[in-house]
Design a protein around this motif. Structure first.
Motif, PDB file in Angstrom:
ATOM      1  N   PHE A 126      13.189   5.070   5.074  1.00  0.00           N
ATOM      2  CA  PHE A 126      13.043   5.896   3.878  1.00  0.00           C
ATOM      3  C   PHE A 126      12.461   5.061   2.735  1.00  0.00           C
ATOM      4  O   PHE A 126      11.545   5.510   2.045  1.00  0.00           O
ATOM      5  N   ILE A 127      12.970   3.869   2.558  1.00  0.00           N
ATOM      6  CA  ILE A 127      12.478   3.010   1.469  1.00  0.00           C
ATOM      7  C   ILE A 127      11.018   2.652   1.701  1.00  0.00           C
ATOM      8  O   ILE A 127      10.206   2.697   0.772  1.00  0.00           O
ATOM      9  N   THR A 128      10.654   2.343   2.920  1.00  0.00           N
ATOM     10  CA  THR A 128       9.260   2.029   3.257  1.00  0.00           C
ATOM     11  C   THR A 128       8.359   3.225   2.997  1.00  0.00           C
ATOM     12  O   THR A 128       7.305   3.102   2.371  1.00  0.00           O
ATOM     13  N   VAL A 129       8.788   4.393   3.457  1.00  0.00           N
ATOM     14  CA  VAL A 129       7.986   5.612   3.283  1.00  0.00           C
ATOM     15  C   VAL A 129       7.914   6.006   1.807  1.00  0.00           C
ATOM     16  O   VAL A 129       6.866   6.443   1.328  1.00  0.00           O
ATOM     17  N   ALA A 130       9.000   5.830   1.072  1.00  0.00           N
ATOM     18  CA  ALA A 130       8.990   6.154  -0.362  1.00  0.00           C
ATOM     19  C   ALA A 130       8.005   5.258  -1.113  1.00  0.00           C
ATOM     20  O   ALA A 130       7.273   5.737  -1.983  1.00  0.00           O
ATOM     21  N   ASN A 131       7.967   3.981  -0.770  1.00  0.00           N
ATOM     22  CA  ASN A 131       6.980   3.080  -1.380  1.00  0.00           C
ATOM     23  C   ASN A 131       5.563   3.493  -1.001  1.00  0.00           C
ATOM     24  O   ASN A 131       4.660   3.442  -1.832  1.00  0.00           O
ATOM     25  N   GLN A 132       5.374   3.906   0.233  1.00  0.00           N
ATOM     26  CA  GLN A 132       4.073   4.387   0.684  1.00  0.00           C
ATOM     27  C   GLN A 132       3.679   5.646  -0.095  1.00  0.00           C
ATOM     28  O   GLN A 132       2.534   5.791  -0.520  1.00  0.00           O
ATOM     29  N   PHE A 133       4.638   6.547  -0.310  1.00  0.00           N
ATOM     30  CA  PHE A 133       4.386   7.777  -1.060  1.00  0.00           C
ATOM     31  C   PHE A 133       3.892   7.467  -2.469  1.00  0.00           C
ATOM     32  O   PHE A 133       2.965   8.120  -2.970  1.00  0.00           O
ATOM     33  N   LEU A 134       4.495   6.475  -3.106  1.00  0.00           N
ATOM     34  CA  LEU A 134       4.119   6.126  -4.475  1.00  0.00           C
ATOM     35  C   LEU A 134       2.711   5.540  -4.566  1.00  0.00           C
ATOM     36  O   LEU A 134       2.117   5.545  -5.640  1.00  0.00           O
ATOM     37  N   SER A 135       2.195   5.029  -3.447  1.00  0.00           N
ATOM     38  CA  SER A 135       0.884   4.389  -3.494  1.00  0.00           C
ATOM     39  C   SER A 135      -0.225   5.185  -2.793  1.00  0.00           C
ATOM     40  O   SER A 135      -1.351   4.719  -2.719  1.00  0.00           O
ATOM     41  N   THR A 136       0.083   6.377  -2.272  1.00  0.00           N
ATOM     42  CA  THR A 136      -0.951   7.183  -1.624  1.00  0.00           C
ATOM     43  C   THR A 136      -1.158   8.486  -2.384  1.00  0.00           C
ATOM     44  O   THR A 136      -0.333   8.869  -3.216  1.00  0.00           O
ATOM     45  N   SER A 137      -2.236   9.156  -2.044  1.00  0.00           N
ATOM     46  CA  SER A 137      -2.535  10.421  -2.723  1.00  0.00           C
ATOM     47  C   SER A 137      -1.586  11.508  -2.233  1.00  0.00           C
ATOM     48  O   SER A 137      -1.043  11.436  -1.133  1.00  0.00           O
ATOM     49  N   ILE A 138      -1.438  12.516  -3.047  1.00  0.00           N
ATOM     50  CA  ILE A 138      -0.548  13.628  -2.712  1.00  0.00           C
ATOM     51  C   ILE A 138      -1.083  14.401  -1.503  1.00  0.00           C
ATOM     52  O   ILE A 138      -0.309  14.892  -0.682  1.00  0.00           O
ATOM     53  N   GLU A 139      -2.406  14.478  -1.360  1.00  0.00           N
ATOM     54  CA  GLU A 139      -3.007  15.178  -0.220  1.00  0.00           C
ATOM     55  C   GLU A 139      -2.643  14.491   1.097  1.00  0.00           C
ATOM     56  O   GLU A 139      -2.307  15.155   2.077  1.00  0.00           O
ATOM     57  N   GLU A 140      -2.708  13.162   1.123  1.00  0.00           N
ATOM     58  CA  GLU A 140      -2.340  12.417   2.330  1.00  0.00           C
ATOM     59  C   GLU A 140      -0.875  12.636   2.674  1.00  0.00           C
ATOM     60  O   GLU A 140      -0.523  12.750   3.849  1.00  0.00           O
ATOM     61  N   SER A 141      -0.028  12.678   1.664  1.00  0.00           N
ATOM     62  CA  SER A 141       1.405  12.882   1.902  1.00  0.00           C
ATOM     63  C   SER A 141       1.692  14.270   2.461  1.00  0.00           C
ATOM     64  O   SER A 141       2.530  14.427   3.339  1.00  0.00           O
ATOM     65  N   ILE A 142       0.988  15.273   1.971  1.00  0.00           N
ATOM     66  CA  ILE A 142       1.187  16.638   2.454  1.00  0.00           C
ATOM     67  C   ILE A 142       0.693  16.776   3.888  1.00  0.00           C
ATOM     68  O   ILE A 142       1.338  17.401   4.722  1.00  0.00           O
ATOM     69  N   GLU A 143      -0.445  16.182   4.199  1.00  0.00           N
ATOM     70  CA  GLU A 143      -1.049  16.305   5.528  1.00  0.00           C
ATOM     71  C   GLU A 143      -0.398  15.395   6.569  1.00  0.00           C
ATOM     72  O   GLU A 143      -0.610  15.573   7.763  1.00  0.00           O
ATOM     73  N   SER A 144       0.398  14.456   6.143  1.00  0.00           N
ATOM     74  CA  SER A 144       1.024  13.488   7.051  1.00  0.00           C
ATOM     75  C   SER A 144       1.954  14.167   8.054  1.00  0.00           C
ATOM     76  O   SER A 144       2.468  15.252   7.821  1.00  0.00           O
ATOM     77  N   LYS A 145       2.197  13.495   9.172  1.00  0.00           N
ATOM     78  CA  LYS A 145       3.147  13.990  10.167  1.00  0.00           C
ATOM     79  C   LYS A 145       4.553  13.466   9.881  1.00  0.00           C
ATOM     80  O   LYS A 145       5.494  13.831  10.560  1.00  0.00           O
ATOM     81  N   ASP A 146       4.710  12.627   8.871  1.00  0.00           N
ATOM     82  CA  ASP A 146       6.002  12.048   8.516  1.00  0.00           C
ATOM     83  C   ASP A 146       6.834  13.049   7.719  1.00  0.00           C
ATOM     84  O   ASP A 146       6.383  13.581   6.704  1.00  0.00           O
ATOM     85  N   ILE A 147       8.050  13.289   8.160  1.00  0.00           N
ATOM     86  CA  ILE A 147       8.952  14.255   7.517  1.00  0.00           C
ATOM     87  C   ILE A 147       9.218  13.878   6.062  1.00  0.00           C
ATOM     88  O   ILE A 147       9.152  14.716   5.166  1.00  0.00           O
ATOM     89  N   ILE A 148       9.529  12.609   5.829  1.00  0.00           N
ATOM     90  CA  ILE A 148       9.888  12.156   4.474  1.00  0.00           C
ATOM     91  C   ILE A 148       8.701  12.291   3.526  1.00  0.00           C
ATOM     92  O   ILE A 148       8.867  12.756   2.387  1.00  0.00           O
ATOM     93  N   LEU A 149       7.519  11.898   3.951  1.00  0.00           N
ATOM     94  CA  LEU A 149       6.334  12.052   3.090  1.00  0.00           C
ATOM     95  C   LEU A 149       6.116  13.514   2.731  1.00  0.00           C
ATOM     96  O   LEU A 149       5.810  13.844   1.583  1.00  0.00           O
ATOM     97  N   ASN A 150       6.287  14.399   3.712  1.00  0.00           N
ATOM     98  CA  ASN A 150       6.134  15.835   3.444  1.00  0.00           C
ATOM     99  C   ASN A 150       7.143  16.317   2.410  1.00  0.00           C
ATOM    100  O   ASN A 150       6.794  17.053   1.479  1.00  0.00           O
ATOM    101  N   ILE A 151       8.399  15.915   2.558  1.00  0.00           N
ATOM    102  CA  ILE A 151       9.458  16.349   1.641  1.00  0.00           C
ATOM    103  C   ILE A 151       9.208  15.820   0.235  1.00  0.00           C
ATOM    104  O   ILE A 151       9.309  16.559  -0.744  1.00  0.00           O
TER     105      ILE A 151
END
Length: 189
Positions: A126-151
Motif C-alpha cells: 500500500f505504501i509503495t502504491v500510494a507513493n506511486q499514485f502521488l507521482s503518476t498521472s490520474i489517468e494512469e491510476s484509473i486505467e491501472s489493474k492495481d486495486i489500490i491505484l484505482n481506489i
C-alpha cells in the motif's frame, strides 16, 4: 516518506465530498519485527478495505471458480471477441454457444487478474502504491489493474463528475473493492 506525511498527502487529494468521510489508516508493530502491520481504508469510521484480510465488508475471492460463478459480474462481450472465438472454432459452433465461450474466456482472464491483484495487498505494498499514485498521472491510476491505484484515483478530487459517469462500463470489470468506492463517489458527486 513517513506514514504520517504520506497519509497527509493522500488525504489532501481527497474529493471535497469525501473529506472527513474517507480515511487511510495504518498500524505498526514496533516490538514485533515479524509482523508487517495492517493498512486499511475506512469510510465513516467503518473499516471497509483491510489490506490482506478476508474479513472486510468487500468480497474477497478465493478461487477462479468463485469469480466465474458470481452472477453479479456482468461481462460485456465485443464483436471482435466473438469473431476470435468463431475463427478458433472454424465457424462450426452456434451463435448462442459462441457468446458462452467468449464470456467464459473473458471471465478466466478477469479471474486471474483479480486473484493477482488481491494477493499483492499488504501494508508495504500500500505504501509503495500510494507513493506511486502521488507521482503518476490520474489517468494512469484509473486505467491501472492495481486495486489500490484505482481506489485512490476514484477518491481523488481531480476526477470530476463527468469522468466518474463515463467510467460505469469499465468499473464492471474491476474488483468489488473498486466498485464499492466507485459507487461511494458516484453517490457523493
Amino acid at each position: 516518506m513517513s506514514w504520517s506525511k504520506l497519509k497527509q498527502q493522500l488525504e489532501s487529494f481527497l474529493s471535497p465530498s469525501l473529506q472527513g468521510k474517507v480515511e487511510y489508516r495504518a498500524t505498526g508493530y514496533r516490538y514485533l519485527p515479524d509482523k508487517a502491520g495492517i493498512c486499511y481504508i475506512t469510510v465513516d469510521k467503518k473499516n471497509i478495505l483491510n489490506m490482506n484480510d478476508a474479513t472486510t465488508l468487500i468480497k474477497w475471492y478465493t478461487s477462479e471458480q468463485e469469480i466465474k460463478n458470481d452472477s453479479r459480474i456482468d461481462i460485456p462481450i465485443s464483436h471482435e471477441q466473438l469473431e476470435a472465438v468463431r475463427m478458433n472454432t472454424d465457424g462450426k459452433i452456434p451463435e448462442d454457444r459462441l457468446i458462452v465461450i467468449a464470456r467464459s474466456r473473458k471471465l478466466s482472464e478477469l479471474a486471474k487478474e483479480l486473484m493477482a491483484a488481491q494477493a499483492s495487498l499488504s501494508k508495504s505494498n500500500f505504501i509503495t502504491v500510494a507513493n506511486q499514485f502521488l507521482s503518476t498521472s490520474i489517468e494512469e491510476s484509473i486505467e491501472s489493474k492495481d486495486i489500490i491505484l484505482n481506489i485512490l484515483a476514484l477518491a481523488d478530487r481531480r476526477v470530476g463528475k463527468k469522468r466518474i459517469l463515463n467510467m460505469s462500463e469499465k468499473i464492471k470489470l474491476k474488483h468489488p473493492a473498486v466498485q464499492y468506492f466507485y459507487e461511494l463517489r458516484l453517490n457523493t458527486v
